[in-house]
Design an enzyme around this catalytic site. Structure first.
Site, PDB file in Angstrom:
ATOM      1  N   GLU A 155     -35.491  37.136 141.633  1.00 56.45           N
ATOM      2  CA  GLU A 155     -35.609  35.811 141.065  1.00 56.45           C
ATOM      3  C   GLU A 155     -34.780  34.837 141.471  1.00 56.45           C
ATOM      4  O   GLU A 155     -33.655  35.018 141.752  1.00 56.45           O
ATOM      5  CB  GLU A 155     -35.444  36.224 139.750  1.00 56.45           C
ATOM      6  CG  GLU A 155     -36.325  37.205 139.050  1.00 56.45           C
ATOM      7  CD  GLU A 155     -36.030  37.603 137.866  1.00 56.45           C
ATOM      8  OE1 GLU A 155     -36.670  38.393 137.044  1.00 56.45           O
ATOM      9  OE2 GLU A 155     -34.869  37.240 137.068  1.00 56.45           O
ATOM     10  N   CYS A 189     -29.419  29.440 140.322  1.00 55.77           N
ATOM     11  CA  CYS A 189     -28.961  30.664 140.004  1.00 55.77           C
ATOM     12  C   CYS A 189     -29.397  31.598 141.050  1.00 55.77           C
ATOM     13  O   CYS A 189     -30.896  31.801 141.065  1.00 55.77           O
ATOM     14  CB  CYS A 189     -29.161  31.093 138.565  1.00 55.77           C
ATOM     15  SG  CYS A 189     -28.510  32.740 138.146  1.00 55.77           S
ATOM     16  N   CYS A 243     -29.946  46.112 140.726  1.00 55.36           N
ATOM     17  CA  CYS A 243     -28.653  46.223 140.719  1.00 55.36           C
ATOM     18  C   CYS A 243     -28.180  47.659 140.518  1.00 55.36           C
ATOM     19  O   CYS A 243     -29.049  48.471 139.795  1.00 55.36           O
ATOM     20  CB  CYS A 243     -27.857  45.508 139.539  1.00 55.36           C
ATOM     21  SG  CYS A 243     -26.161  45.494 139.591  1.00 55.36           S
ATOM     22  N   CYS A 245     -25.149  47.804 133.395  1.00 60.92           N
ATOM     23  CA  CYS A 245     -24.965  47.109 132.339  1.00 60.92           C
ATOM     24  C   CYS A 245     -26.096  47.360 131.148  1.00 60.92           C
ATOM     25  O   CYS A 245     -26.933  46.782 131.516  1.00 60.92           O
ATOM     26  CB  CYS A 245     -24.410  45.973 132.603  1.00 60.92           C
ATOM     27  SG  CYS A 245     -23.224  45.588 133.783  1.00 60.92           S
ATOM     28  N   CYS A 268     -28.437  44.365 130.304  1.00 64.07           N
ATOM     29  CA  CYS A 268     -29.214  43.468 131.353  1.00 64.07           C
ATOM     30  C   CYS A 268     -30.048  44.188 131.930  1.00 64.07           C
ATOM     31  O   CYS A 268     -30.236  45.153 132.039  1.00 64.07           O
ATOM     32  CB  CYS A 268     -27.982  43.243 132.552  1.00 64.07           C
ATOM     33  SG  CYS A 268     -28.260  42.655 133.855  1.00 64.07           S
ATOM     34  N   CYS A 319     -31.554  36.368 133.792  1.00 65.19           N
ATOM     35  CA  CYS A 319     -31.849  37.232 134.867  1.00 65.19           C
ATOM     36  C   CYS A 319     -32.517  38.544 134.604  1.00 65.19           C
ATOM     37  O   CYS A 319     -32.154  39.180 133.775  1.00 65.19           O
ATOM     38  CB  CYS A 319     -30.628  37.472 135.805  1.00 65.19           C
ATOM     39  SG  CYS A 319     -29.372  38.441 135.286  1.00 65.19           S
TER      40      CYS A 319
END
Ligand code: SAH
Ligand code: SF4
Length: 417
Positions: free
Chosen positions: A122, A135, A142, A146, A149, A392
């Site tokens: 994205e 951004c 990832c 977290c 997220c 995100c």
């Protein structure tokens, strides 16, 4: 020769290997996007140009690519009519594919993009009164998890290549119509260089800032992020000042000094909690590199000063990290390490399956006031683009229609049956 050795990504989850440097497309052509001038020159020489021609043509092509945003060799008017098809047969200038483009009522724009091998990631553009911030993503998914997220819930992880990273900036410039126009000739005289610089820096640009805050942990893809940002910062390339670029890390301590030395951009740190217990839970990399180590690395960050402060990002999670005591501890830590700091308070942006709620506006106000009163800037970031899932990881998750939390629930239910 194309170097297709595979690299692995450090992290907790099985990484998907990604080809380093150059992988020719299925039609055999090589994509020049993301390559520095010296590499383009080498490729031209390998393809048969003599040294002098390779040098001149690489300079011209580099300028067309990064300064003018041109993707079609036939439009490179200072390259001879005979040379243009020679290039087009062997090379391409790509862009990430656009799967979906959304425009929010508040001006925020979001793109779901796809790599050539089919992985989605994205990019978000956020305009406000004084600047336009892009951004940019550094990875597909990832490796860190977290808990607040959406990106952390994605399984598939692959590092984005320099071309896919710089390609986001170029795609945004395409979409915003922001390439300099007019006469173009790079025969190399100083006058012409000055002319195009002036044109390029003309006021009224929409895209003025870049934040490495999209999907992924940029310091786990250090080399590619560095190479891409070098193209973005190069005065002969996209020519954006390092002062207008911010890299956000969840706290990959061993890479932070190197980041300051080799990239030199502004640093943002996803702190989000001030006690070991809470940070271990919500930013699990904290179990590896704790708060003290992280703040020491911030204190040592090359180039940080009162004029170039380190941003601490702090997501406001109801009853988790948002008490007045948390605010006081945050102030104490910033003072203890004598950090030139500002704090960005980010209202939690909920996503399907998330286990947190956003703090109340009153709580956020109280937290912000305490930090402000201690002499540290602590603005509350206004949520943007909520109507298009602009936080995100959210567009991609929405596209996949399933969060990991949902998958976990389903797995648990299946086991129970
Ligand atoms: N991996 C890097 C950069 C990408 S995340 C990092 O963690 O810093 C960019 C920022 O968005 C981080 O501060 C992250 O904590 C924050 N963020 C992620 N999900 C969020 C959500 N649902 N609501 C608010 N902020 C979020
Ligand atoms: Fe990764 Fe950053 Fe999301 Fe953490 S907040 S999972 S490091 S993208």
């Amino acid at each position: 020769m194309a170097d297709t050795a595979l690299m692995s990504i450090p992290g907790q989850v099985d990484p998907v290997p990604v080809a380093r440097d150059i992988t020719p497309r299925s039609d055999g052509r090589v994509d020049l996007l993301g390559l520095p001038k010296a590499r383009i020159r080498e490729l031209f020489a390998e393809a048969g140009l003599d040294a002098k021609q390779a040098k001149l043509r690489s300079k011209q092509v580099y300028h067309w690519l990064y300064h003018r945003g041109v993707t079609d060799f036939m439009q490179m008017t200072d390259i001879s009519k005979a040379m243009q098809p020679w290039m087009a047969e062997r090379f391409v200038v790509g862009r990430p594919d656009v799967v979906e483009a959304q425009h929010s009522s508040d001006g925020t724009r979001k793109w779901l993009l796809k790599t050539n091998d089919g992985h989605e990631f994205e990019m978000v553009f956020i305009p406000d009164d004084t600047r336009g911030t892009l951004c940019v993503s550094s990875q597909v998914g990832c490796t860190l998890n977290c808990t607040f997220c959406a990106t952390g819930t994605m399984r598939l992880v692959r590092n984005l290549t320099p071309g896919e990273i710089v390609g986001q900036v170029m795609l945004a410039r395409d979409a915003l119509g922001e390439w300099p126009k007019g006469r173009m000739d790079v025969s190399g005289t100083a006058d012409e260089d000055t002319e195009s610089e002036a044109e390029y820096r003309a006021d009224g640009r929409l895209l003025t800032n870049i934040v490495m805050m999209g999907m992924g942990e940029p310091l786990y893809n250090f080399d590619h992020v560095r190479d891409a940002l070098q193209l973005v910062m190069d005065g002969e390339g996209l020519a954006l000042s390092k002062r207008r670029i911010t890299l956000s890390t969840s706290g990959v301590v061993p890479m932070m000094y190197k980041c300051g030395e080799e990239i030199g951009v502004n640093l943002a740190v996803s702190l989000h909690a001030v006690t070991k217990e809470v940070r271990d839970e919500i930013v699990p990399i904290n179990r590896k590199y704790g708060i003290e180590e992280l703040l020491q690395a911030c204190a040592d960050y090359p180039g940080a000063s009162n004029a170039r402060r380190i941003t601490f990002e702090y997501v406001m999670l109801k009853d988790k990290n948002d008490s007045d005591d948390d605010a006081r501890e945050l102030i104490r830590l910033i003072h203890e390490y004598d950090l030139p700091a500002k704090v960005n308070l980010i209202p939690f942006n909920p996503w399907p399956g998330a286990i947190y709620e956003c703090s109340t506006p009153e709580r956020i106000k109280s937290f912000s006031k305490l930090v402000f009163d201690a002499g540290i800037s602590a603005p509350v970031r206004t949520p943007r683009g909520r109507d298009i899932d602009a936080a995100c990881g959210q567009l991609k998750t929405a596209a996949e229609k399933k969060s990991r939390a949902q998958r976990d629930r389903e797995a648990a239910a299946a086991e129970a049956n």
